[in-house]
Design a protein around this motif. Structure first.
Motif, PDB file in Angstrom:
ATOM      1  N   GLU A  12      -1.878  22.432  -7.094  1.00  0.00           N
ATOM      2  CA  GLU A  12      -2.952  21.521  -7.493  1.00  0.00           C
ATOM      3  C   GLU A  12      -3.836  21.165  -6.288  1.00  0.00           C
ATOM      4  OE1 GLU A  12      -3.996  20.481 -10.275  1.00  0.00           O
ATOM      5  OE2 GLU A  12      -5.020  18.560  -9.958  1.00  0.00           O
TER       6      GLU A  12
ATOM      7  N   ALA B  74      -3.399  14.224  -0.274  1.00  0.00           N
ATOM      8  CA  ALA B  74      -2.580  13.051   0.065  1.00  0.00           C
ATOM      9  C   ALA B  74      -1.363  12.992  -0.856  1.00  0.00           C
ATOM     10  CB  ALA B  74      -3.416  11.777  -0.060  1.00  0.00           C
ATOM     11  N   THR B  75      -1.576  13.274  -2.134  1.00  0.00           N
ATOM     12  CA  THR B  75      -0.474  13.302  -3.097  1.00  0.00           C
ATOM     13  C   THR B  75       0.589  14.318  -2.686  1.00  0.00           C
ATOM     14  OG1 THR B  75      -1.817  12.565  -4.956  1.00  0.00           O
ATOM     15  CG2 THR B  75       0.091  13.913  -5.484  1.00  0.00           C
TER      16      THR B  75
ATOM     17  N   GLN C 240       1.195   8.115   2.240  1.00  0.00           N
ATOM     18  CA  GLN C 240       1.405   7.106   1.193  1.00  0.00           C
ATOM     19  C   GLN C 240       0.430   5.948   1.393  1.00  0.00           C
ATOM     20  OE1 GLN C 240       5.577   6.395   1.790  1.00  0.00           O
ATOM     21  NE2 GLN C 240       6.197   8.156   0.568  1.00  0.00           N
TER      22      GLN C 240
ATOM     23  N   PHE D  86      -7.582  13.261  -2.542  1.00  0.00           N
ATOM     24  CA  PHE D  86      -6.548  12.628  -3.364  1.00  0.00           C
ATOM     25  C   PHE D  86      -5.383  13.590  -3.585  1.00  0.00           C
ATOM     26  CE2 PHE D  86      -4.539  11.540  -7.358  1.00  0.00           C
ATOM     27  CZ  PHE D  86      -4.439  10.159  -7.304  1.00  0.00           C
TER      28      PHE D  86
ATOM     29  N   ALA E  41       1.723   9.070  -5.768  1.00  0.00           N
ATOM     30  CA  ALA E  41       1.969  10.479  -5.404  1.00  0.00           C
ATOM     31  C   ALA E  41       2.966  11.095  -6.373  1.00  0.00           C
ATOM     32  CB  ALA E  41       2.483  10.588  -3.972  1.00  0.00           C
TER      33      ALA E  41
ATOM     34  N   THR F  19       2.040  13.963  -9.213  1.00  0.00           N
ATOM     35  CA  THR F  19       2.756  15.238  -9.136  1.00  0.00           C
ATOM     36  C   THR F  19       3.504  15.530 -10.437  1.00  0.00           C
ATOM     37  OG1 THR F  19       3.005  15.011  -6.756  1.00  0.00           O
ATOM     38  CG2 THR F  19       4.516  16.512  -7.857  1.00  0.00           C
TER      39      THR F  19
ATOM     40  N   ALA G  77       2.615  20.524  -6.943  1.00  0.00           N
ATOM     41  CA  ALA G  77       1.710  19.659  -6.165  1.00  0.00           C
ATOM     42  C   ALA G  77       0.869  20.487  -5.199  1.00  0.00           C
ATOM     43  CB  ALA G  77       2.513  18.608  -5.399  1.00  0.00           C
TER      44      ALA G  77
ATOM     45  N   ALA H 164       7.263  20.112  -6.142  1.00  0.00           N
ATOM     46  CA  ALA H 164       6.559  20.305  -4.866  1.00  0.00           C
ATOM     47  C   ALA H 164       5.599  21.488  -4.977  1.00  0.00           C
ATOM     48  CB  ALA H 164       7.556  20.537  -3.741  1.00  0.00           C
TER      49      ALA H 164
ATOM     50  N   ARG I  34       0.833  -1.216   0.000  1.00  0.00           N
ATOM     51  CA  ARG I  34       0.000   0.000   0.000  1.00  0.00           C
ATOM     52  C   ARG I  34       0.860   1.255   0.000  1.00  0.00           C
ATOM     53  NH1 ARG I  34      -5.455  -0.745   1.158  1.00  0.00           N
ATOM     54  NH2 ARG I  34      -5.630  -2.967   0.831  1.00  0.00           N
ATOM     55  N   ARG I  35       1.883   1.200   0.854  1.00  0.00           N
ATOM     56  CA  ARG I  35       2.777   2.343   1.008  1.00  0.00           C
ATOM     57  C   ARG I  35       3.507   2.640  -0.308  1.00  0.00           C
ATOM     58  NH1 ARG I  35       4.575   0.718   5.902  1.00  0.00           N
ATOM     59  NH2 ARG I  35       6.403  -0.339   5.151  1.00  0.00           N
TER      60      ARG I  35
ATOM     61  N   LEU J 160      -3.045   7.057   0.414  1.00  0.00           N
ATOM     62  CA  LEU J 160      -3.175   7.103  -1.039  1.00  0.00           C
ATOM     63  C   LEU J 160      -3.215   5.684  -1.620  1.00  0.00           C
ATOM     64  CD1 LEU J 160      -3.348   9.385  -3.072  1.00  0.00           C
ATOM     65  CD2 LEU J 160      -0.869   9.400  -3.202  1.00  0.00           C
TER      66      LEU J 160
ATOM     67  N   ALA K 172       2.339  13.373   0.710  1.00  0.00           N
ATOM     68  CA  ALA K 172       3.163  12.169   0.550  1.00  0.00           C
ATOM     69  C   ALA K 172       4.431  12.500  -0.233  1.00  0.00           C
ATOM     70  CB  ALA K 172       2.366  11.067  -0.159  1.00  0.00           C
ATOM     71  N   PHE K 173       4.270  13.204  -1.341  1.00  0.00           N
ATOM     72  CA  PHE K 173       5.432  13.542  -2.181  1.00  0.00           C
ATOM     73  C   PHE K 173       6.381  14.480  -1.444  1.00  0.00           C
ATOM     74  CE2 PHE K 173       7.414  16.448  -5.308  1.00  0.00           C
ATOM     75  CZ  PHE K 173       8.192  15.523  -5.988  1.00  0.00           C
TER      76      PHE K 173
ATOM     77  N   GLY L 148       1.187   3.865  -2.918  1.00  0.00           N
ATOM     78  CA  GLY L 148       0.874   5.259  -2.592  1.00  0.00           C
ATOM     79  C   GLY L 148       2.018   6.188  -2.960  1.00  0.00           C
ATOM     80  N   ARG L 149       3.227   5.757  -2.694  1.00  0.00           N
ATOM     81  CA  ARG L 149       4.395   6.587  -2.998  1.00  0.00           C
ATOM     82  C   ARG L 149       4.518   6.805  -4.515  1.00  0.00           C
ATOM     83  NH1 ARG L 149       9.814   6.360  -4.033  1.00  0.00           N
ATOM     84  NH2 ARG L 149       9.887   4.118  -4.286  1.00  0.00           N
TER      85      ARG L 149
ATOM     86  N   GLN M 128       1.303  16.620 -13.223  1.00  0.00           N
ATOM     87  CA  GLN M 128       0.978  18.046 -13.139  1.00  0.00           C
ATOM     88  C   GLN M 128       2.136  18.901 -13.650  1.00  0.00           C
ATOM     89  OE1 GLN M 128      -1.829  19.428 -12.646  1.00  0.00           O
ATOM     90  NE2 GLN M 128      -2.840  17.498 -12.184  1.00  0.00           N
TER      91      GLN M 128
END
Lengths: 368, 361
Positions: B250, B265-266, B318, B262, A274, A278, B247, B244, A266-267, B321, B269-270, A270-271, A281
């Motif tokens: 956003e 959390a992104t 993380q 979402f 993320a 990012t 992020a 960063a 999960r971790r 997410l 986490a990042f 998730g990492r 974007q």
């Protein structure tokens, strides 16, 4: 935009459903002219080429959305990829009326496929070291020399090639180069595929032996090739393909991780998500700047460097958190994992290595 | 960037440049300047003189706060006042901090008494704050407000700021529970966004310092920024620093919509992940001077390393997410691209998937 994304998504789902293609990582390297024709019928090729020049006259960001869907689905877009991404726009901007008329409608129709003629045997990262030459001839130019590591060069119909049109000046190596559009079926062109470690042969070596190119096929002004190449590279470095090449693999991994996955899984998922969200974007921000007519060279290099690093890392992370092993003949996840692992070493060396990109970024930051 | 965020950002930049240091007298001056400028009321509803739910401007302020390595509990009080304003409570001019109830296993008994099983930390640099505990009750999200309880021990953060330890408590407290209107973003999401924005702002400042140092420090007859090994470290820092900020923009834009959880959390986490690696690279470029008390770099480093633990560390986000992606049943790509995809919303069982305690101090 939303409608465009959803209609591209539906087209791709139908393609997969009817066996039109099998999802692959790095689908932008997979050469499938029949698929490109079907994309062209839907208006997905030559999107940013102006209407009056035979394209669809859509915005850069509209193409971006369609391309994202193609890559995430693992579609084999390689045949039209280079023409659609950079050669077409480059010809639209710098080509003569005759050249535009001869080439751009064929790109939009999905029939004309381009290769990038930059690297040479002794000029890879150090592109200013090229030695291939063009000399003036009656009604045009004569090309001699060799290009190598040209993705799909043995399959493409045309190339934009960078050639020296003046002798090399060691003090000012960036001067005296010119970009030409070359019909690869011309007499004097010989092409040799180069097999790679995945068992495919997507790279090629192309030799030019007194190849004639008409005057109208010069891009920009003779001698201005370096500036043209730099402009072309901004398009090459900023796209979503520098991030989403492994998306088909990650998508395929998720269902198998749903039940009883560990906290570590999960971790890590998730990492990765993320980072992807990012960097997506970031890439989109660069695309928006290109759309607005800017040249975000530094940001494009950042986006490619970070995206490529993630693409290289992702298959290795999945290996750690998922007990399923890579297998070229296994289920879809295993096959995609095996392909991605084998492709990983090539990800960071196409379109500028991290070492070159970090030099570009350093310059942009004012170091040096 | 909204129209407000540019103007308010400039004000915040000026006000928060008051050096607070790690000292209590220094912080008192910074606190006074920030409250006089009204920054603590930034997000109260417009009739009460704030900007309402303008999270983009709040993120810009938080980023300036981070760039100046501030120590005052400004971000905490911005979050609390936002909640007070929506709950119909008077907004605070005194320090207040938000504590997620789930992180301390807070419970409300039938007789309306509150208890919690885990201790937590509150910033004490400008005096003991009021404490807002956010609770998920059967009737919906609610808040409980405790008036400045006396800490049972004093400690410091990694950044050297004084913190008070509030121990587990099962005593009967006179308590007012106030429901929040439905449909608001969660307090934790807002608080995490602002902490992440502070880190992003501090990282931008660290990058500036590092580029400037590399261009001025001469070794082997040239600025060290001309060495490729140094350039590559700084290039890597710059890419992730820019990412960063992207992020944060956003997440601030999305907070309040279905995609808010979402996006937050992104971002946390990042940014929590790079909060470890980027300052380390900066210190490597600076060499010994960066490790010295007198040089500014450590103020930023230590605050970043303190903030990354607050409002959920990177592992918490993380996992959050990862669970959003794995438990939702949909396709990851659709989730990433569908701005208002229902899957991007937080599941109803708000913090129940908590694997690790959120450290609030």
């Amino acid at each position: 935009m939303r409608e465009l994304r959803l209609s591209a998504r539906k087209f791709l789902a139908d393609e997969i459903g009817s066996g039109g293609f099998r999802p692959r990582c790095s689908g932008w390297q997979v050469f499938d002219p029949a698929f490109s024709l079907r994309c062209a019928e839907r208006g997905y090729v030559g999107m940013t080429i102006p209407k009056e020049l035979g394209g669809h006259g859509r915005r850069f960001l509209e193409r971006y959305v369609v391309v994202e869907e193609m890559l995430a689905a693992g579609a084999p877009v390689g045949a039209h990829w280079i023409a659609d991404r950079q050669s077409g726009p480059q010809i639209a901007r710098h080509g003569s009326a005759e050249l535009r008329g001869a080439i751009l409608p064929g790109i939009t129709a999905g029939r004309i496929h381009f290769a990038i003629g930059m690297s040479e045997p002794n000029a890879g990262s150090d592109l200013a070291g090229i030695r291939s030459q063009a000399s003036a001839a009656e009604g045009g130019w004569t090309l001699n020399g060799r290009k190598i590591w040209t993705t799909n060069g043995h399959r493409a119909t045309h190339m934009i090639g960078l050639f020296r049109t003046q002798p090399r000046d060691e003090q000012r190596r960036h001067l005296g180069m010119t970009q030409f559009v070359v019909d690869l079926s011309s007499p004097g062109v010989s092409r040799r595929p180069i097999a790679d470690m995945t068992g495919n042969a997507d790279f090629s070596e192309i030799t030019f032996d007194d190849v004639f190119v008409p005057e109208a096929y010069v891009l920009g002004r003779p001698g201005d090739g370096w500036n043209l190449v730099m402009g072309e590279l901004a398009y090459e470095r900023s796209g979503p393909e520098r991030l989403l090449s492994v998306m088909p693999l990650l998508r395929a991994a998720i269902p198998g991780l749903r039940d009883g996955s560990s906290d570590a899984a999960r971790r890590e998922i998730g990492r990765l998500v993320a980072r992807i969200a990012t960097l997506r974007q970031l890439s989109f921000t660069v695309a928006a700047k290109l759309d607005a007519g800017q040249t975000p060279t530094t940001e494009a290099a950042m986006a490619k460097d970070l995206g490529n690093r993630l693409e290289s890392e992702l298959p290795a992370v999945l290996r750690r958190v998922d007990p399923r092993r890579p297998d070229l003949h296994g289920d879809e996840y295993q096959r995609l994992l095996a392909e991605a692992l084998l492709q990983a070493p090539s990800i960071t060396l196409r379109g500028g290595t991290p070492e070159i990109l970090r030099g570009v970024i350093a310059r942009g930051l004012g170091l040096r | 960037m909204t129209e407000h965020s540019a103007i308010v950002g400039e004000t915040a930049d000026r006000v928060l440049s008051v050096e607070s240091g790690d000292s209590i007298p220094g912080a008192a001056g910074a606190w006074q300047a920030a409250t006089e400028a009204g920054l603590h009321r930034l997000l109260v509803r417009e009739p009460e003189g704030g900007l309402g739910d303008d999270f983009e401007t709040a993120a810009v302020v938080a980023s300036r706060y981070g760039a100046h390595a501030q120590s005052i509990p400004l971000l905490d009080v911005i979050v609390c006042n936002w909640a007070f304003s929506h709950a119909g409570l008077p907004v605070a001019d005194a320090p207040a901090v938000f504590v997620p109830g789930a992180s301390i296993e807070a419970r409300v008994a039938e007789d309306h008494t509150l208890s919690w099983k885990r201790h937590f930390h509150v910033p004490m640099i400008v005096g003991a704050p009021r404490i807002l505990i956010a609770l998920e009750l059967p009737g919906g999200p609610s808040i409980a407000v405790l008036d400045s309880p006396l800490p049972n021990a004093l400690t410091t953060s990694l950044a050297g700021e004084p913190y008070g330890r509030i121990g587990a408590c099962s005593a009967v407290l006179p308590l007012e529970l106030v429901p929040l209107p439905s449909g608001l973003p969660s307090l934790l999401d807002l608080a995490a966004l602002l902490k992440a924005a502070a880190i992003a702002g501090a990282l931008e400042r660290i990058l500036e310092l590092t580029v400037s140092y590399a261009n001025s420090r001469v070794q082997f007859g040239r600025p060290i920024g001309q060495f490729q090994a140094v350039q590559h470290m700084i290039s890597r820092m710059s890419g992730e620093t820019v990412a960063a900020s992207v992020a944060i923009r956003e997440a601030a834009r999305m907070l309040g919509g279905g995609r808010g959880p979402f996006a937050v959390a992104t971002a946390k986490a990042f940014i929590g992940e790079i909060a470890g690696t980027l300052p380390t690279l900066a210190h490597q470029v600076h060499g010994a001077i960066g490790y010295c008390e007198e040089f500014v770099l450590h103020r930023l480093t230590r605050r970043i390393w303190s903030w990354r633990e607050q409002m959920g560390d990177e592992v918490y986000w993380q996992e959050t997410l990862g669970s959003l992606v794995l438990d939702n049943g949909g396709d990851l790509w659709h989730m990433l691209t569908d701005a208002e995809h229902p899957a991007a919303g937080r599941p109803d069982s708000d913090y129940t998937g908590l694997q690790r305690p959120l450290n609030s101090g």
